[in-house]
Design a protein around this motif. Structure first.
Motif, PDB file in Angstrom:
ATOM      1  N   GLN A 226      38.815  35.582  38.833  1.00  0.00           N
ATOM      2  CA  GLN A 226      39.677  36.577  38.201  1.00  0.00           C
ATOM      3  C   GLN A 226      38.912  37.863  37.906  1.00  0.00           C
ATOM      4  O   GLN A 226      39.423  38.968  38.094  1.00  0.00           O
ATOM      5  N   PHE A 227      37.680  37.717  37.448  1.00  0.00           N
ATOM      6  CA  PHE A 227      36.871  38.883  37.119  1.00  0.00           C
ATOM      7  C   PHE A 227      36.579  39.712  38.374  1.00  0.00           C
ATOM      8  O   PHE A 227      36.691  40.955  38.364  1.00  0.00           O
ATOM      9  N   ALA A 228      36.245  39.025  39.480  1.00  0.00           N
ATOM     10  CA  ALA A 228      35.979  39.726  40.734  1.00  0.00           C
ATOM     11  C   ALA A 228      37.237  40.401  41.258  1.00  0.00           C
ATOM     12  O   ALA A 228      37.194  41.542  41.754  1.00  0.00           O
ATOM     13  N   ALA A 229      38.374  39.703  41.147  1.00  0.00           N
ATOM     14  CA  ALA A 229      39.632  40.286  41.624  1.00  0.00           C
ATOM     15  C   ALA A 229      39.988  41.552  40.849  1.00  0.00           C
ATOM     16  O   ALA A 229      40.462  42.544  41.424  1.00  0.00           O
ATOM     17  N   GLN A 230      39.742  41.542  39.556  1.00  0.00           N
ATOM     18  CA  GLN A 230      40.010  42.729  38.741  1.00  0.00           C
ATOM     19  C   GLN A 230      39.112  43.881  39.151  1.00  0.00           C
ATOM     20  O   GLN A 230      39.542  45.043  39.212  1.00  0.00           O
ATOM     21  N   MET A 231      37.853  43.587  39.455  1.00  0.00           N
ATOM     22  CA  MET A 231      36.929  44.641  39.867  1.00  0.00           C
ATOM     23  C   MET A 231      37.347  45.248  41.206  1.00  0.00           C
ATOM     24  O   MET A 231      37.190  46.445  41.428  1.00  0.00           O
ATOM     25  N   GLY A 233      40.383  45.330  42.238  1.00  0.00           N
ATOM     26  CA  GLY A 233      41.739  45.847  42.141  1.00  0.00           C
ATOM     27  C   GLY A 233      42.748  45.014  42.877  1.00  0.00           C
ATOM     28  O   GLY A 233      43.818  45.499  43.250  1.00  0.00           O
ATOM     29  N   GLU A 234      42.432  43.749  43.126  1.00  0.00           N
ATOM     30  CA  GLU A 234      43.335  42.878  43.857  1.00  0.00           C
ATOM     31  C   GLU A 234      44.214  42.091  42.895  1.00  0.00           C
ATOM     32  O   GLU A 234      43.897  41.949  41.711  1.00  0.00           O
ATOM     33  N   LYS A 235      45.272  41.560  43.442  1.00  0.00           N
ATOM     34  CA  LYS A 235      46.069  40.623  42.675  1.00  0.00           C
ATOM     35  C   LYS A 235      45.233  39.377  42.443  1.00  0.00           C
ATOM     36  O   LYS A 235      44.555  38.905  43.334  1.00  0.00           O
ATOM     37  N   CYS A 236      45.268  38.863  41.241  1.00  0.00           N
ATOM     38  CA  CYS A 236      44.405  37.747  40.878  1.00  0.00           C
ATOM     39  C   CYS A 236      44.727  36.518  41.721  1.00  0.00           C
ATOM     40  O   CYS A 236      45.851  36.030  41.745  1.00  0.00           O
ATOM     41  N   LYS A 237      43.711  36.034  42.423  1.00  0.00           N
ATOM     42  CA  LYS A 237      43.841  34.804  43.196  1.00  0.00           C
ATOM     43  C   LYS A 237      42.831  33.799  42.648  1.00  0.00           C
ATOM     44  O   LYS A 237      41.636  34.066  42.664  1.00  0.00           O
ATOM     45  N   PRO A 274      24.365  28.282  36.995  1.00  0.00           N
ATOM     46  CA  PRO A 274      24.939  29.351  37.817  1.00  0.00           C
ATOM     47  C   PRO A 274      25.660  28.763  39.028  1.00  0.00           C
ATOM     48  O   PRO A 274      25.296  27.691  39.535  1.00  0.00           O
ATOM     49  N   VAL A 275      26.674  29.476  39.501  1.00  0.00           N
ATOM     50  CA  VAL A 275      27.464  28.989  40.635  1.00  0.00           C
ATOM     51  C   VAL A 275      27.476  30.046  41.745  1.00  0.00           C
ATOM     52  O   VAL A 275      27.343  31.248  41.476  1.00  0.00           O
ATOM     53  N   PRO A 276      27.618  29.622  42.999  1.00  0.00           N
ATOM     54  CA  PRO A 276      27.734  30.595  44.090  1.00  0.00           C
ATOM     55  C   PRO A 276      29.103  31.277  44.047  1.00  0.00           C
ATOM     56  O   PRO A 276      30.074  30.720  43.525  1.00  0.00           O
ATOM     57  N   HIS A 277      29.157  32.485  44.610  1.00  0.00           N
ATOM     58  CA  HIS A 277      30.432  33.199  44.670  1.00  0.00           C
ATOM     59  C   HIS A 277      30.389  34.144  45.858  1.00  0.00           C
ATOM     60  O   HIS A 277      29.350  34.744  46.157  1.00  0.00           O
ATOM     61  N   LYS A 278      31.532  34.296  46.511  1.00  0.00           N
ATOM     62  CA  LYS A 278      31.575  35.137  47.710  1.00  0.00           C
ATOM     63  C   LYS A 278      31.330  36.603  47.375  1.00  0.00           C
ATOM     64  O   LYS A 278      30.948  37.387  48.248  1.00  0.00           O
ATOM     65  N   LEU A 283      28.959  40.918  41.695  1.00  0.00           N
ATOM     66  CA  LEU A 283      28.951  40.348  40.348  1.00  0.00           C
ATOM     67  C   LEU A 283      27.556  40.356  39.736  1.00  0.00           C
ATOM     68  O   LEU A 283      27.413  40.420  38.508  1.00  0.00           O
ATOM     69  N   ALA A 284      26.532  40.294  40.575  1.00  0.00           N
ATOM     70  CA  ALA A 284      25.162  40.259  40.066  1.00  0.00           C
ATOM     71  C   ALA A 284      24.767  41.562  39.377  1.00  0.00           C
ATOM     72  O   ALA A 284      23.734  41.612  38.695  1.00  0.00           O
ATOM     73  N   LYS A 285      25.573  42.592  39.529  1.00  0.00           N
ATOM     74  CA  LYS A 285      25.283  43.872  38.873  1.00  0.00           C
ATOM     75  C   LYS A 285      26.058  44.040  37.561  1.00  0.00           C
ATOM     76  O   LYS A 285      26.049  45.106  36.966  1.00  0.00           O
ATOM     77  N   THR A 286      26.724  42.982  37.126  1.00  0.00           N
ATOM     78  CA  THR A 286      27.536  43.045  35.903  1.00  0.00           C
ATOM     79  C   THR A 286      26.982  42.068  34.864  1.00  0.00           C
ATOM     80  O   THR A 286      25.994  41.376  35.093  1.00  0.00           O
TER      81      THR A 286
END
Length: 668
Positions: A226-231, A233-237, A274-278, A283-286
């Motif tokens: 959700q946090f990545a989607a908000q960054m 500007g996408e619809k939350c998936k 920590p978990v992997p994320h696409k 995200l590593a800059k936040t």
């Protein structure tokens, strides 16, 4: 009126009576601060639990001194109502004055069963709240609500949003705060009544810290999506996760300030992973960077930096209760384990910070031990604080259920930081294993014949003087403890020398049809320790390699299959130390260890100390009177000057604070 302790301690004036008999049904005299206050006034205390052990200590340590005309102030504590004092031996009743203390006297307006369930450390806040708010006569539920609000700062009626509940649970579980089950039940009842948390697994995550952190771990990837989607500007998936705890809404407010303030420490200390994320690069800059898996080197650097910062600010002071050192020891162990990972290359600045931090920790622990260690011996065994408390704790866990069975695994010489390594490998080998981790204090000096023997005897070393230089009596002491608890000798077993290729032996042993309790000594780590020439890093490497061979995994599998509850502990840890020279005492030392020497003569010990002025003359706390230890200075050893060894016997976090872990298997 001061504290509740003042009302007790004012009764203890030196030289009023050489013997004081106290009825203490609620264990108030065994609270850490009360014990310390009594000791500071010159009194010595013996609980009256085991008639034979008590009589030995009474006759050898006190009666003989009185017969010589010496004066002492002795307190005999009976964990029974005052009416039971008359059942004490006649010679005690003739010589002693009588006192009685109870919670009902201290808290007359509150429900006794509710107050009695509290940890004695929480009585300070309750006594203060009673003075400030002057409650009238309260029933059970009103007492529970009063305690939740004024002792634990929990007002269930005000918890209306997820962040409010998460804040309460984070504060509790991160600090390892113990709240009685009857208060948890009241909290759950009130939260269910307001209807706002119907889909939350409250019965699991409120009382159980492990379940709570597993719950957070499960929801963290969903939040990142959700946090990545908000960054972007996408619809939350939201990704689908294999959830153990069903929750209708996938979102937890990790970004709320009351929640976010805890998150970095949870990841630094290994409570969350920590978990992997696409979208990891973005995200590593936040602020969520510490919860993102980037590379093993970067994740290790972040954790080390975070742990260093936290530890430098939180070294316990001489005034803290023992629990703060136990918690601090786990955080320190996590940092040491990171430092000693095989492929870790530390920048020079890190090494200097670590060295300075070690020195500060060693100094702070020694100061604390000199002031407060003696008060730990007689603390209640639930939860266990010292090794000799463990058998009594296990006896309570065994209970009256004739089907329950317990296995006590003592891994000789395993330091807390090496447990971190062992736990990591076990988790990789068997993902169904679950670890309920605690820590306890070993005995000083931290050597096998003292500390391990106490762990199996269930009593301080003063009660086994004839075998204090050997471990040959361990099987008899272990069996005798359980016979005293009501078991038959054929329901108890003991085996040692385990660690490699012994599984058939163990399997045969635990297959005895009547067996209920087994004590197993795994001495492989101790063997590695005494042959180690590569320092602390070599120890970690060898412990890792041994664990990967699968002995411990397979042993746990056998025990769980046979229906045993498995508990793991260590008798002492180990530390890398530098030689400062060998004492030239010939064969007159009773123990010639690398980190400790033991003598039976005060004058001889004093002569050796003159050569090593920084060494510590340890008083015989809980030890036979003629067991006189001389402990090497901080992280040094009585070996050839300049030589590096890995040893034990002294006072450091690594040697003194050891793991005590219940290992369970989750049904799949």
């Amino acid at each position: 009126m001061g504290s509740w302790r003042d009302q007790i301690l004012r009764e203890f004036t030196p030289q009023v009576a050489r013997l004081t008999l106290v009825a203490d049904p609620d264990g108030l005299l065994l609270e850490e601060g009360v014990l310390e206050g009594i000791r500071e006034r010159g009194f010595e205390l013996i609980p009256f639990e085991d008639h034979v052990a008590f009589r030995y200590a009474y006759e050898s340590k006190f009666r003989s001194r009185w017969d010589r005309g010496e004066e002492t102030d002795l307190v005999v504590v009976l964990r029974s109502p005052s009416s039971d004092l008359d059942a004490l031996p006649y010679d005690l009743l003739q010589a002693g004055r009588k006192l009685s203390f109870s919670l009902s006297d201290l808290f007359p307006n509150l429900s006794y069963p509710v107050v009695a369930a509290l940890d004695r450390a929480d009585l300070d806040a309750l006594f203060d709240a009673q003075l400030r708010h002057a409650p009238g006569q309260l029933g059970d539920n009103a007492t529970k609500d009063f305690i939740l609000r004024h002792v634990f700062d929990i007002a269930p009626e005000l918890i209306k949003e997820p962040q409010g509940l998460l804040r309460v649970l984070l504060r509790r579980h991160y600090r390892g705060q113990r709240i009685p089950a009857i208060l948890d039940e009241r909290l759950i009842q009130m939260l269910r009544q307001n209807g706002r948390f119907e889909d939350w697994p409250l019965e699991a995550i409120i009382p159980d810290g492990q379940a709570f952190f597993a719950f957070l771990q499960e929801r963290w990837p969903v939040f990142l999506d959700q946090f990545a989607a908000q960054m972007l500007g996408e619809k939350c998936k939201v990704r689908e996760v294999e959830a153990h705890y069903a929750l209708s809404t996938p979102h937890l407010p990790f970004d709320h300030p009351d929640v976010r303030i805890y998150l970095d420490n949870l990841f630094f200390e290994g409570l969350l992973q920590p978990v992997p994320h696409k979208q990891s690069q973005m995200l590593a800059k936040t602020w969520v960077a510490y919860g993102i898996e980037v590379s093993s080197e970067e994740n290790r650097r972040r954790r080390m930096e975070g742990l260093l910062d936290a530890l430098e600010k939180t070294i316990p002071t001489v005034e803290v209760r023992h629990g703060e050192w136990l918690q601090f020891a786990y955080r320190w162990a996590e940092l040491v384990a990171l430092e000693l990972e095989p492929d870790t290359i530390l920048p020079e600045g890190y090494r200097a910070r670590l060295q300075a931090l070690r020195s500060r920790i060693d100094s702070a622990l020694t100061d604390w031990v000199m002031k407060r260690y003696g008060s730990l011996i007689n603390l209640p065994p639930t939860p266990p604080v010292m090794l000799h408390h463990i058998p009594r704790f296990l006896a309570r866990s065994l209970g009256d259920d004739r089907r329950s069975k317990i296995a006590f695994l003592l891994v000789d010489g395993l330091a807390l930081d090496q447990w971190i390594v062992l736990r990591e490998v076990l988790s990789e080998q068997d993902s169904s294993l679950r670890f309920r981790e605690n820590a306890v204090f070993a005995w000083i000096p931290t050597i096998t014949s003292v500390s391990r023997q106490a762990a199996f005897a269930g009593k301080p070393p003063i009660f086994f003087p004839a075998s204090i230089h050997t471990t040959d009596k361990e099987p008899a002491l272990w069996t005798q403890f359980w016979v005293d608890q009501g078991l038959n000798a054929n329901e108890v077993a003991y085996a040692k020398g385990l660690g490699e290729g012994d599984l058939d032996k163990v399997s045969e042993l635990i297959s005895r049809p009547k067996l209920r309790v087994v004590g197993l000594v795994i001495d492989k780590v101790d063997q590695i320790l005494h042959g180690m020439a590569l320092g602390a890093a070599g120890m970690h490497n060898q412990v890792r390699l041994w664990t990967k061979q699968g002995f411990l995994r397979d042993l746990l599998g056998i025990l769980h299959t046979k229906g045993f509850q498995a508990y793991l502990a260590s008798d002492h840890g180990n530390v890398e130390a530098q030689g400062v020279g060998r004492p030239a005492e010939g064969a007159v030392a009773d123990v010639r260890g690398e980190r400790v020497r033991v003598y039976s003569d005060y004058r001889l010990r004093a002569q050796i100390k003159e050569r090593f002025p920084q060494s510590l003359e340890w008083p015989p706390i809980g030890l036979p009177e003629d067991y006189l230890a001389l402990i090497a200075p901080y992280r040094t050893a009585f070996v050839r000057e300049g030589e590096t060894i890995v040893g034990h016997g002294g006072i450091s976090v690594e040697e003194l604070i050891v793991p005590f872990v219940q290992i369970e298997r989750q049904n799949r």
